[in-house]
Design a protein around this motif. Sequence first.
Motif, mmCIF file in Angstrom:
data_model
loop_
_atom_site.group_PDB
_atom_site.id
_atom_site.type_symbol
_atom_site.label_atom_id
_atom_site.label_comp_id
_atom_site.label_asym_id
_atom_site.label_seq_id
_atom_site.Cartn_x
_atom_site.Cartn_y
_atom_site.Cartn_z
ATOM 1 N N THR A 1 36.665 40.965 39.473
ATOM 2 C CA THR A 1 37.673 41.111 38.188
ATOM 3 C C THR A 1 38.902 41.276 39.051
ATOM 4 O O THR A 1 40.020 40.852 38.734
ATOM 5 C CB THR A 1 37.323 42.481 37.366
ATOM 6 N N LEU A 2 38.926 42.063 40.194
ATOM 7 C CA LEU A 2 40.066 42.377 40.925
ATOM 8 C C LEU A 2 40.517 40.976 41.720
ATOM 9 O O LEU A 2 41.877 40.785 41.735
ATOM 10 C CB LEU A 2 39.650 43.424 42.086
ATOM 11 N N TYR A 3 39.651 40.031 42.029
ATOM 12 C CA TYR A 3 39.999 38.705 42.441
ATOM 13 C C TYR A 3 40.618 38.135 41.382
ATOM 14 O O TYR A 3 41.703 37.041 41.797
ATOM 15 C CB TYR A 3 38.846 38.216 43.213
ATOM 16 N N LEU B 1 45.878 45.086 45.335
ATOM 17 C CA LEU B 1 44.760 44.415 44.803
ATOM 18 C C LEU B 1 43.937 44.212 45.934
ATOM 19 O O LEU B 1 42.487 44.555 45.730
ATOM 20 C CB LEU B 1 45.008 43.331 43.890
ATOM 21 N N GLN B 2 44.095 43.812 46.945
ATOM 22 C CA GLN B 2 43.257 43.471 48.075
ATOM 23 C C GLN B 2 42.686 44.751 48.730
ATOM 24 O O GLN B 2 41.650 44.896 49.033
ATOM 25 C CB GLN B 2 44.063 42.775 49.285
ATOM 26 N N ALA B 3 43.603 45.867 48.772
ATOM 27 C CA ALA B 3 43.315 47.191 49.134
ATOM 28 C C ALA B 3 42.365 47.706 48.367
ATOM 29 O O ALA B 3 41.464 48.554 48.853
ATOM 30 C CB ALA B 3 44.401 48.063 49.233
ATOM 31 N N GLY C 1 50.441 49.487 49.420
ATOM 32 C CA GLY C 1 49.421 48.685 49.467
ATOM 33 C C GLY C 1 48.825 48.048 50.965
ATOM 34 O O GLY C 1 47.600 47.654 50.972
ATOM 35 N N LEU C 2 49.844 47.427 51.532
ATOM 36 C CA LEU C 2 49.223 47.051 52.731
ATOM 37 C C LEU C 2 48.705 47.666 53.745
ATOM 38 O O LEU C 2 47.754 47.797 54.402
ATOM 39 C CB LEU C 2 50.590 46.249 53.440
ATOM 40 N N ALA C 3 49.613 48.988 53.710
ATOM 41 C CA ALA C 3 48.952 50.172 54.554
ATOM 42 C C ALA C 3 47.376 50.466 54.250
ATOM 43 O O ALA C 3 46.539 50.472 55.152
ATOM 44 C CB ALA C 3 49.688 51.331 54.760
ATOM 45 N N ALA C 4 47.109 50.643 52.870
ATOM 46 C CA ALA C 4 45.923 50.905 52.427
ATOM 47 C C ALA C 4 44.827 49.800 52.856
ATOM 48 O O ALA C 4 43.780 50.149 53.367
ATOM 49 C CB ALA C 4 45.910 51.037 50.905
ATOM 50 N N LEU C 5 45.311 48.562 52.403
ATOM 51 C CA LEU C 5 44.265 47.416 52.820
ATOM 52 C C LEU C 5 43.928 47.520 54.449
ATOM 53 O O LEU C 5 42.765 47.293 54.869
ATOM 54 C CB LEU C 5 45.069 46.074 52.775
#
Length: 412
Positions: free
Chosen positions: A317-319, A293-295, A238-242
Motif C-alpha cells: 500500500t505504501l509503495y 513514505l520510504q521511511a 523523512g530522509l533522516a528516518a529512512l
Amino acid sequence: MAVTGADTTRAVETVFRIESARIIAVVARIVRDVGIAEELAQDALVAALEQWPDTGVPANPGAWLTATAKHRAIDLVRRKETYVRKLAEVGRTLEDVPPPPEPAEPDDIDDDLLRLMFTACHPVLAADARIALTLRLMGGLTTREIARAFLTSEPTVAQRIVRAKRALAKAGVPFEVPYGADREQRLASVLEVIYLIFNEGYAATAGDDLLRPALCEDALRLARLLSALMPEEPEVHGLAALLEFQASRTASRTGPDGEPVLLADQNRATWNRMLIHRGVEALSRAGSGPYALQAAIAGCHARAVRYEDTDWAAIATLYGRLAELTPSPVVELNRAVAVSMAEGPGAALPLVDALAQDPALRGYHLLPSVRGDLLERLGRPEEARAEFERAASLTANARERELLLRRAAHRP
C-alpha cells in the motif's frame, strides 16, 4: 603544552576534519565564493601546522582555525578594489574591528552551514559534481577518499570539484538559504544528494564490496545535521528516518567474507536498536512526502521481529502511495515484490512482466533478479535460472554477481 611532529599533524587533521564545514561556511559568508573560502580554510590549516608545534594546540582549536581563516578573508576583501561594496555586503561589524577569537553565535553558524549545503547542492551542477563537492565541503573528505569511495580516479574527482566551483561562480549562485518556490527546489536537490551518497554506500553500484560503510556514515551525519538545522521541514525528517532505519541493518547485510545476506536470512538480533529508535523518532516528525513514505516502508521491516512478521500488505500500500507521488518503474518493481509476498508470486508476475518493456529498466539488473525469484517460487526453475544469469551479466558489483550466479546454479 607544545606538541611536535606526528602529534601535531594528527591533532590538526582531526580538528580540521570535524570543523572544516563550519570554517568554510563562515568564510564563504564573507567572500561569497565557496572556492575561495575553501582555499582560505586550507591556509588556516597550514598556519596551524606551522604554529602549533611551537605554541601548542589551543584550548579551542576550532575557534582558532575559524578566526585565522576569517582574518585572511577580511584581508582579502580589504585588498580588493570593491572594498566598500564588499564591506556593505558583509556588514558594519567588519569596518575596522579585528575578528573575534571565537566563532559567531551558534545560530549564525547554523545559518552558514545551511548556506554552504544549499550552495554545494545547487541544481546548476550535475549530480556527480554536487555529490563530490558536498563530500568535500560538508563531509571533509579528501579528493583521494571521494575517489576511493566511488571507484574513480583522483584526477576525475578533482576536475569535478574544480568545475563545480567554477560553475557556481560563473552562474553567480548566491551564498544564501533560498525561500519560497526556490527553496523547495533547492531543498529537493540537497536531499537527493544525501540520499545518493547513502545509496552508493548501502548498495555499491560497482566494485568488489557490497557495502561502503563510510559513505553511509557520511550521509547519515549530513541528514542528521540538516534535520537539526531545518527542524520545520517534514521531508528532512523523512530522509533522516529512512537513513536511520536502513543504517540499522548494515551489519547484517553481509556475511563473514563480505557476501550479501538476503533480508529473509538476516540475523535481526544484530540490527541496531538505537538507530531504529532514532528512525521512529524522526518518522514521527515527518510528513507524507516521498522520503517519509520510504521511511515508513523501512519502518515496517524494522518493526518486524521475524521476517515472517513483516506486514507486506502495508508495504504494498505504501509503495502504491509512493508511486502516486513519484511515478517510477523502480517503485513499481518494489511494489510488485511486496505484492508477491502479500498475495503470492502469481499475482506479482504480470506486474513485473508489464515493466519489462519500460526503457528505464533496460539494463537494470534487479528486474530479471526479481523475475527470477518469482519464477523460482512458482516452480519454474529453468526460466528462473536464465533470469538470474541475465541479472548477473548486468550488475557491475562483484558480490551481487556471485550471489545471482549461485541462485542460478541453485546453490545456497
